[in-house]
Design a protein around this motif. Structure first.
Motif, mmCIF file in Angstrom:
data_model
loop_
_atom_site.group_PDB
_atom_site.id
_atom_site.type_symbol
_atom_site.label_atom_id
_atom_site.label_comp_id
_atom_site.label_asym_id
_atom_site.label_seq_id
_atom_site.Cartn_x
_atom_site.Cartn_y
_atom_site.Cartn_z
ATOM 1 N N ALA A 48 0.835 -1.205 0.000
ATOM 2 C CA ALA A 48 0.000 0.000 0.000
ATOM 3 C C ALA A 48 0.865 1.248 0.000
ATOM 4 C CB ALA A 48 -0.912 -0.002 1.222
ATOM 5 N N ASN A 49 0.292 2.318 -0.515
ATOM 6 C CA ASN A 49 0.976 3.611 -0.533
ATOM 7 C C ASN A 49 1.097 4.148 0.909
ATOM 8 O OD1 ASN A 49 0.821 6.592 -0.403
ATOM 9 N ND2 ASN A 49 0.913 6.468 -2.642
ATOM 10 N N PHE A 50 2.300 4.575 1.275
ATOM 11 C CA PHE A 50 2.584 5.030 2.632
ATOM 12 C C PHE A 50 1.630 6.147 3.081
ATOM 13 C CE2 PHE A 50 4.682 7.690 5.755
ATOM 14 C CZ PHE A 50 5.245 6.775 6.627
ATOM 15 N N THR A 51 1.435 7.128 2.179
ATOM 16 C CA THR A 51 0.570 8.265 2.528
ATOM 17 C C THR A 51 -0.863 7.794 2.784
ATOM 18 O OG1 THR A 51 1.927 9.504 0.986
ATOM 19 C CG2 THR A 51 -0.053 10.590 1.795
ATOM 20 N N ASP A 52 -1.301 6.848 1.959
ATOM 21 C CA ASP A 52 -2.657 6.327 2.159
ATOM 22 C C ASP A 52 -2.784 5.619 3.511
ATOM 23 O OD1 ASP A 52 -3.367 7.296 -0.290
ATOM 24 O OD2 ASP A 52 -3.224 5.366 -1.332
ATOM 25 N N VAL A 53 -1.783 4.806 3.840
ATOM 26 C CA VAL A 53 -1.843 4.076 5.113
ATOM 27 C C VAL A 53 -1.848 5.066 6.278
ATOM 28 C CG1 VAL A 53 -0.568 2.508 6.640
ATOM 29 C CG2 VAL A 53 -0.822 1.965 4.216
ATOM 30 N N ARG A 267 15.129 3.954 -0.165
ATOM 31 C CA ARG A 267 14.276 2.768 -0.107
ATOM 32 C C ARG A 267 12.926 3.114 0.530
ATOM 33 N NH1 ARG A 267 15.987 -2.516 -0.169
ATOM 34 N NH2 ARG A 267 17.167 -1.837 -1.972
ATOM 35 N N GLU A 268 11.850 2.839 -0.221
ATOM 36 C CA GLU A 268 10.482 3.025 0.302
ATOM 37 C C GLU A 268 10.150 1.859 1.241
ATOM 38 O OE1 GLU A 268 8.271 5.454 -0.759
ATOM 39 O OE2 GLU A 268 9.748 6.302 -2.153
ATOM 40 N N TRP A 269 9.252 2.080 2.174
ATOM 41 C CA TRP A 269 8.749 0.972 2.977
ATOM 42 C C TRP A 269 7.807 0.126 2.134
ATOM 43 C CZ3 TRP A 269 10.592 -0.308 7.647
ATOM 44 C CH2 TRP A 269 11.285 0.660 8.359
HETATM 45 C C1 LIG Z 1 1.286 7.849 -2.644
HETATM 46 O O1 LIG Z 1 0.201 8.625 -2.984
HETATM 47 C C2 LIG Z 1 0.481 10.033 -3.025
HETATM 48 C C3 LIG Z 1 -0.786 10.762 -3.338
HETATM 49 O O2 LIG Z 1 -1.827 10.306 -2.550
HETATM 50 C C4 LIG Z 1 1.536 10.324 -4.056
HETATM 51 O O3 LIG Z 1 1.888 11.691 -4.015
HETATM 52 C C5 LIG Z 1 2.770 9.484 -3.769
HETATM 53 O O4 LIG Z 1 3.714 9.641 -4.808
HETATM 54 C C6 LIG Z 1 2.408 8.030 -3.640
HETATM 55 N N1 LIG Z 1 3.574 7.321 -3.199
HETATM 56 C C7 LIG Z 1 4.024 6.257 -3.830
HETATM 57 C C8 LIG Z 1 5.252 5.624 -3.257
HETATM 58 O O5 LIG Z 1 3.469 5.789 -4.792
#
Ligand SMILES: *[C@@H]1O[C@H](CO)[C@@H](O)[C@H](O)[C@H]1NC(C)=O
Ligand SMILES: *[C@@H]1O[C@H](CO)[C@@H](O)[C@H](O)[C@H]1NC(C)=O
Ligand SMILES: *[C@@H]1O[C@H](CO)[C@@H](O)[C@H](O)[C@H]1NC(C)=O
Ligand SMILES: *[C@@H]1O[C@H](CO)[C@@H](O)[C@H](O)[C@H]1NC(C)=O
Ligand SMILES: *[C@@H]1O[C@H](CO)[C@@H](O)[C@H](O)[C@H]1NC(C)=O
Ligand SMILES: *[C@@H]1O[C@H](CO)[C@@H](O)[C@H](O)[C@H]1NC(C)=O
Ligand SMILES: *[C@@H]1O[C@H](CO)[C@@H](O)[C@H](O)[C@H]1NC(C)=O
Ligand SMILES: *[C@@H]1O[C@H](CO)[C@@H](O)[C@H](O)[C@H]1NC(C)=O
Length: 669
Positions: A48-53, A267-269
């Protein structure tokens, strides 16, 4: 053709369900996770996307009423039973590092702030409790900690380099193996040693010793016959045991590789979950994880390999495996005279501790038959397990003496009422009846049957009374039972953390008594080995907790067995064990016990009883403390006990434990 049709139907289905969810996409972060998961076709590798979590977890508003009730539950529980409530206010003994915490006052202070979300409040509260640096003591708001786990997909370790400096290196990078064994000079632009120490000190509660916390932030191998596995620690890069969301979405590593080549990467989580298909919206998320309900949330059938143990199977060149059990592996080193018993747990996966008692005897027997004269006991990464099994382990090597330490409990208004109710007349009569129920051993039995009979008999006689029944405890001075609650409570006040606090008389725990009866029943049936204390040495990385520390502290303190600690900070002594505590209870067990003896129903005590949590959460507290065997008034949990000898990992010994064991064997004089 058929295949194609399936594929087409699938695409249609995916599209339609995606559009129906599309409306909520922008405002609901939990829904965005669910949509992305569906779009990935439920990919087991989905992250999942970090920001979403972060937004999903933070989407539940702070509710002052829930916060107050949560703090009330914790406060009343610790005021009633937490044995270290005064002690935690004190600054540490030399050698330890943590902050003295006035738990009650600081919990009240938390309520004075405003929070942007419930998540923010719960994480602050949980971190406050982690500051006690007692791994037995836990507050776990499951709502926010059970859904996701986080991995950098790489593991770090620490060695002393040729210039005699301590450095961080990459143990294993699952994504780019070219990074393996490169030095990590900086993390997010700051010296890596500093970053990891700071992380370990602020978030890990495994030990009061900063060196042990540092070890727990890094990777080590735990091993069994078939596999060596990268440990569950490695906390800097792998947050999986009910950890909070990392602070940032990614980490930058600056490397120095072979031939002085410098490189950097970000490195992303990777964020895994067993529950990605258990919610479509934040409302679902709340219903699944944040509400008390009868049926627990079931993990999806498909989930990522992030949850699987990371197997790391280079051969061990300096040893031969002789016997494997569910808690220990027995080896003989290439010097042909040293045996190694690697014990990563005291909790066999089949929960059959009697069988393990038997298995341990087979293992030690084989070492003796092979002429092993010295034994290294390796307790790396051992989080404990069965107390009986731990006592038996000590007994096998040191059958002559009783391994018990003195315990006590705090006397509060609630605990006093609890001792009185649990020790009322009817309970004494029950206990006496059981004593008469002693049966004879089954005739002509083998050792295993005999042990099963002995364990059952002990359990019938001692094992079934309430934790709080004082007639179960022995006075260590007279070796007889306490005659009354008054005598048990006695008149013992100690000033701790500036507060005068009452404690019970010191007592010998039921476990120790059960155990002495157990070995009495087995008299003559357990083989004695020829090894003496100078033939045995203990090796740990400091993470030897709970009933593991029960083994190591008793062997080291009562039987003079030498200790070696590995890792930690260069030239700084390191503890060989952590969180000896003594008995721990969770809130459910406390409610169960209080209900059983009528305390929950007692109107006069109503104001002292903790209310249940309003959401799924676990609270664990230390009920009993044990005293040091050397300085009789030191509490073992708070007594700094560095290992006598030190070792550090190097590139070879970090990957092949048999090389480390050979180094350990050099300490036998
Ligand atoms: C996660 O989502 C945000 C927007 O909600 C975006 O800016 C960001 O690049 C995304 N991150 C990844 C790692 O995909
Ligand atoms: C918390 O928020 C409320 C309402 O928004 C406000 O009245 C109060 O002053 C705030 N308290 C603190 C400590 O910031
Ligand atoms: C060793 O570990 C592996 C991986 O977790 C496991 O599958 C296996 O059962 C373990 N073997 C023993 C003997 O514990
Ligand atoms: C989420 O939506 C899917 C597809 O519409 C549905 O099959 C599933 O049952 C929903 N899950 C929950 C927890 O409501
Ligand atoms: C240990 O024993 C093996 C054979 O059992 C032998 O090959 C080896 O040389 C011995 N090693 C030492 C250090 O004695
Ligand atoms: C309730 O608790 C008090 C204080 O311990 C005790 O004196 C009283 O007997 C208890 N009442 C009942 C009904 O058990
Ligand atoms: C308890 O001990 C204190 C000092 O140790 C003493 O002054 C007091 O009288 C004692 N109380 C009882 C009931 O024995
Ligand atoms: C403990 O062992 C050390 C050697 O490691 C020895 O010098 C000391 O006398 C022993 N102490 C006891 C009480 O046996």
């Amino acid at each position: 053709m058929k295949l194609l049709l399936h594929a087409l139907i699938f695409v249609l289905l995916t599209l339609s369900s995606t559009t129906s969810l599309e409306t909520t996409r922008n405002e609901d972060a939990c829904a965005r996770i669910a949509i992305e998961y569906q779009i990935s076709n439920k990919d087991p590798e989905f992250s999942a996307n970090f920001t979403d979590v972060k937004e999903c977890l933070e989407s539940f508003p702070y509710d002052k009423g829930i916060a107050e009730s949560t703090i009330e539950t914790i406060k009343k529980t610790v005021q009633g039973f937490f044995v270290y409530l005064s002690k935690v206010k004190e600054e540490p003994q030399q050698g330890f590092s943590f902050r003295g915490v006035d738990l009650i006052k600081e919990m009240d202070e938390l309520l004075l702030n405003n929070y942007t979300s419930e998540y923010q409040f719960m994480s602050k509260l949980s971190i406050l409790i982690k500051e006690l640096k007692d791994a037995h003591m836990r507050f776990i708001p499951l709502c926010y900690l059970s859904a996701f786990i986080y991995s950098q997909q790489l593991y770090l370790y620490s060695v002393i380099n040729n210039n005699d400096e301590q450095i961080i290196k990459i143990f294993d990078d699952e994504i780019d193996s070219r990074h393996n064994d490169c030095e990590v000079t900086h993390i997010d632009g700051r010296p890596s040693m500093e970053v990891i120490k700071e992380f370990a000190d602020s978030t890990l509660d495994i030990s009061k010793d900063a060196g042990v916390r540092f070890n727990a932030a890094l990777a080590t191998l735990v091993h069994n016959e078939t596999d060596r596995i990268i440990s569950r620690s490695s906390k800097f890069t792998l947050r999986r045991n009910l950890d909070f969301l990392p602070e940032k979405s990614s980490t930058e590593y600056s490397l120095l590789c072979a031939n002085d080549e410098k490189t950097k990467f970000v490195r992303e989580w990777k964020i895994g979950s067993k529950y990605y298909d258990r919610f479509n919206t934040s409302e679902d998320f709340h219903n699944e994880f944040c509400k008390i309900k009868r049926t627990p949330t079931i993990a999806s059938a498909k989930f990522s390999k992030i949850f699987e143990p990371i197997i790391y199977n280079e051969p061990m060149v300096e040893c031969e495996s002789v016997y494997v059990t569910l808690m220990a592996t027995f080896y003989i080193l290439s010097d042909n005279k040293t045996g190694v018993v690697a014990v990563p747990t005291i909790k066999p996966s089949d929960n059959d501790y009697i069988n393990q008692m038997f298995e341990l005897q087979i293992g030690f027997g084989l070492l003796e038959d092979r002429g092993v004269t010295k034994i290294v006991l390796d307790f790396h990464e051992n989080g404990g397990g069965y107390v009986d099994l731990a006592l038996f382990f000590v007994y096998l090597l040191f059958p002559d003496a009783s391994p018990s330490f003195d315990n006590d409990m705090v006397v509060s208004e609630l605990s006093r009422a609890t001792f009185e109710a649990a020790s009322s007349e009817s309970y004494v009569v029950q206990a006496k009846k059981k004593l008469n129920g002693l049966t004879m051993p089954p005739p002509g039995s083998d050792t295993k049957n005999l042990m099963t009979w002995a364990a059952k008999t002990v359990n019938n006689i001692i094992g079934k009374t309430s934790f709080f029944n004082i007639f179960g405890f022995l006075d260590p001075n007279t070796e007889s039972r306490f005659q009354s609650v008054e005598e048990f409570i006695g008149n013992n006040t100690y000033v701790r953390g500036g507060t005068t606090t009452s404690f019970t008389s010191r007592f010998v725990d039921r476990y120790a008594q059960e155990f002495s009866l157990f070995v009495k029943l087995l008299a003559g049936n357990i083989k004695e080995y020829k090894w003496k204390s100078e033939d045995i040495i203990i090796l740990t990385n400091g993470f030897c907790g709970s009933s593991c520390s029960l083994i190591t502290h008793r062997m080291a303190e009562k039987f003079n067995v030498s200790t070696i600690a590995v890792g930690g900070f260069k030239d700084v002594p390191l503890s060989y064990a952590s969180f000896p505590g003594s008995q721990v209870l969770n809130l459910e067990q406390i409610f169960f016990a209080l209900n059983d003896i009528g305390i929950l129903q007692n109107e006069t005590l109503k104001d002292l009883i903790p209310p249940p949590f309003m959401f799924p959460a676990e609270l664990r507290i230390t009920l009993k403390e044990i005293y040091d065997n050397v300085n009789k008034d030191d509490i073992l949990e708070y007594a700094y006990k560095p290992a006598k000898h030190r070792l550090y990992y190097d590139e070879q010994s970090a990957r092949d434990p048999s090389i480390l064991w050979l180094k350990a064997a050099k300490f036998f004089s």
